[in-house]
Design an enzyme around this catalytic site. Structure first.
Site, PDB file in Angstrom:
ATOM      1  N   LYS A  89       0.814  -1.223   0.000  1.00  0.00           N
ATOM      2  CA  LYS A  89       0.000   0.000   0.000  1.00  0.00           C
ATOM      3  C   LYS A  89       0.850   1.277   0.000  1.00  0.00           C
ATOM      4  CE  LYS A  89      -4.369  -1.587   0.348  1.00  0.00           C
ATOM      5  NZ  LYS A  89      -4.246  -3.008   0.655  1.00  0.00           N
ATOM      6  N   GLU A 111     -10.200   6.785   3.137  1.00  0.00           N
ATOM      7  CA  GLU A 111     -11.120   5.948   3.897  1.00  0.00           C
ATOM      8  C   GLU A 111     -10.359   4.696   4.289  1.00  0.00           C
ATOM      9  OE1 GLU A 111     -11.041   5.783   0.576  1.00  0.00           O
ATOM     10  OE2 GLU A 111     -10.659   3.634   0.491  1.00  0.00           O
ATOM     11  N   SER A 378       1.864  -9.879  -0.932  1.00  0.00           N
ATOM     12  CA  SER A 378       1.470  -8.472  -0.827  1.00  0.00           C
ATOM     13  C   SER A 378       1.636  -7.862   0.554  1.00  0.00           C
ATOM     14  CB  SER A 378       0.014  -8.311  -1.289  1.00  0.00           C
ATOM     15  OG  SER A 378      -0.841  -9.154  -0.548  1.00  0.00           O
TER      16      SER A 378
HETATM   17  C1  LIG Z   1      -5.208  -4.058   0.701  1.00  0.00           C
HETATM   18  C2  LIG Z   1      -4.476  -5.334   0.559  1.00  0.00           C
HETATM   19  C3  LIG Z   1      -4.728  -6.250  -0.503  1.00  0.00           C
HETATM   20  C4  LIG Z   1      -5.832  -6.073  -1.495  1.00  0.00           C
HETATM   21  O1  LIG Z   1      -5.790  -4.936  -2.273  1.00  0.00           O
HETATM   22  P1  LIG Z   1      -5.346  -4.945  -3.802  1.00  0.00           P
HETATM   23  O2  LIG Z   1      -5.679  -3.582  -4.254  1.00  0.00           O
HETATM   24  O3  LIG Z   1      -6.151  -6.006  -4.496  1.00  0.00           O
HETATM   25  O4  LIG Z   1      -3.901  -5.250  -3.843  1.00  0.00           O
HETATM   26  C5  LIG Z   1      -3.939  -7.375  -0.614  1.00  0.00           C
HETATM   27  N1  LIG Z   1      -2.975  -7.645   0.293  1.00  0.00           N
HETATM   28  C6  LIG Z   1      -2.712  -6.811   1.328  1.00  0.00           C
HETATM   29  C7  LIG Z   1      -1.640  -7.182   2.283  1.00  0.00           C
HETATM   30  C8  LIG Z   1      -3.450  -5.633   1.503  1.00  0.00           C
HETATM   31  O5  LIG Z   1      -3.189  -4.812   2.538  1.00  0.00           O
END
Ligand SMILES: *Cc1c(COP(=O)(O)O)cnc(C)c1O
Length: 396
Positions: A89, A111, A378
């Site tokens: 993020k 948000e 992610s």
């Molecule tokens: C917010 C988040 C996601 C999902 O959001 P995308 O926009 O689809 O990437 C995936 N993994 C983590 C760790 C997140 O914080």
């Protein structure tokens, strides 16, 4: 090749700007700023500086030796869990907040549902000295007191939204209401590749650092491009960040993994691309989960970050054109992956990321021994440890 999106923010038939008249002025202003300031080499140079020295990029591309053996091919993990604040993020919030500063804005709003977007926004606003207010549903405020405190430590004001279902969609409505009356001083930081143009393309571009680094790193490690890229899809930003720089390499297959929750044949999932249909949500035409009257369907996922009834328009375009395939994994399969990766590799993945890991586990037979797979990890799982303990009945 045609450029995606076109100048109107269309990815094929998807995307666009379905916004109320009152928001057209700030949207056009943002669009102009992004395609001039945001594309300039000075801006990119400054952003790269912060990505490197503040957020800790480049993140490693890690060869997961034992997990590879378990799956039966070469699996690399793109370690976004090691980026500052614990997920991808931050790549987007640094980009958007820096752009807002260059536009002369003094205030940031965002948000927050339950993902990491609120903390990453508050951090970027503190870094660039902009005032910051985060809208959050009352239910989410209660569920996540530690995250609320974290944002406050970073100097943000947290506005508790008491309307509607008191969750993410009500927080989005309040943030939009704020923006309509405050856009002269304020930028609204959207956290994924969703919403009206230019958000889907802008967020994708800021997240594409993931794929650009991966390309260099895999060429160094394996002397060739990967066969598969695998990532979880909520709004769709970590996946597009990984996929997009490989768009023209047709031999690199894209696999997006959604949340099947309690099962695709139940009402409790968030599998927008697998089970949804085209419609309009939050200003953009894309696949959404809706009932026969076009009302948004409630969603469920074990991972808060995937619990969203829409998806980015670029994913809808990839789905219809066959450039990417989409699958969904259940909560139970995801918990299994969460444990397996922790034990085999010493890496606790975010429950969101565990969806991508889980696809490999459940589809081992699909892959050949020489295949190279890159999985986008992610985020880190520390935020989910308490929830997993609760689900599994472990007392802490
Ligand atoms: C917010 C988040 C996601 C999902 O959001 P995308 O926009 O689809 O990437 C995936 N993994 C983590 C760790 C997140 O914080």
């Amino acid at each position: 090749m045609k450029k995606i999106p076109d100048k109107n923010g269309r990815f094929g038939i998807y995307g666009g700007k379905f916004a109320p008249e009152t928001l057209m002025a700030p949207i056009e202003q943002l669009q102009n700023a992004y395609f001039t300031i945001g594309k300039s080499s000075e801006f990119k140079k400054e952003l790269n500086y912060y990505l490197k020295f503040y957020a800790g990029r480049p993140t490693p591309l890690y060869f997961a030796k034992d997990f590879s053996q378990y799956i039966g091919c070469h699996v690399y993990l793109k370690r976004e869990d090691l980026a500052f604040t614990g997920s991808h993020k931050i790549n987007n919030t640094l980009g958007q907040v820096l752009l807002a500063k260059k536009m002369g804005k003094t205030r940031i709003i965002a948000e927050k549902g339950a993902g990491e977007h609120g903390v990453a926004t508050a951090a970027a606003a503190a870094l660039f000295k902009l005032e910051c207010e985060i809208y959050m549903g009352e239910v989410d405020v209660q569920r996540q007191s530690l995250n609320v405190y974290r944002m406050k430590l970073l100097g943000a004001k947290v506005n508790c939204v008491k309307s509607g279902s008191k969750t993410l969609k009500d927080a989005i409505n309040e943030a939009l209401r704020d923006w309509i009356s405050s856009f002269k001083t304020t930028h609204y930081v959207i956290g994924s590749v969703v919403g009206f143009h230019p958000f889907p393309v802008m967020v994708r571009d800021f997240q594409s650092v993931i794929g650009r680094e991966t390309k260099k790193q895999i060429l160094k490690a394996e002397k060739r491009l990967p066969d598969y890229l695998v990532a979880c899809v909520g709004g769709g930003s970590n996946s597009l960040g990984l996929f997009h720089p490989f768009y023209n390499y047709k031999n690199v297959k894209f696999i997006g993994v959604e949340a099947a929750g309690k099962g695709l044949d139940t009402d409790y999932h968030s599998a927008t691309l697998c089970k949804g249909s085209p419609g309009i949500l939050h200003g953009s035409f894309s696949y959404i989960l809706q009932d026969n009257d076009g009302q948004i369907h409630p969603t469920h996922s074990i991972s808060a970050g995937l619990d969203y009834p829409g998806t980015g328009p670029e994913h809808s375009f990839y789905k219809d054109s066959g450039r990417a395939e989409y699958h969904a994994m259940t909560d139970q399969q995801v918990l299994n992956a969460f444990h397996l990766l922790s034990e085999l590799e010493g890496i606790i993945p975010a429950l969101e990321s565990a969806h991508a890991v889980s696809y490999l586990i459940e589809n081992k037979k699909r892959f050949n021994p020489d295949d190279i797979i890159v999985v986008c990890l992610s985020g880190r799982g520390d935020k989910d440890v308490g929830e997993v303990a609760r689900i599994e009945g472990v007392s802490l």
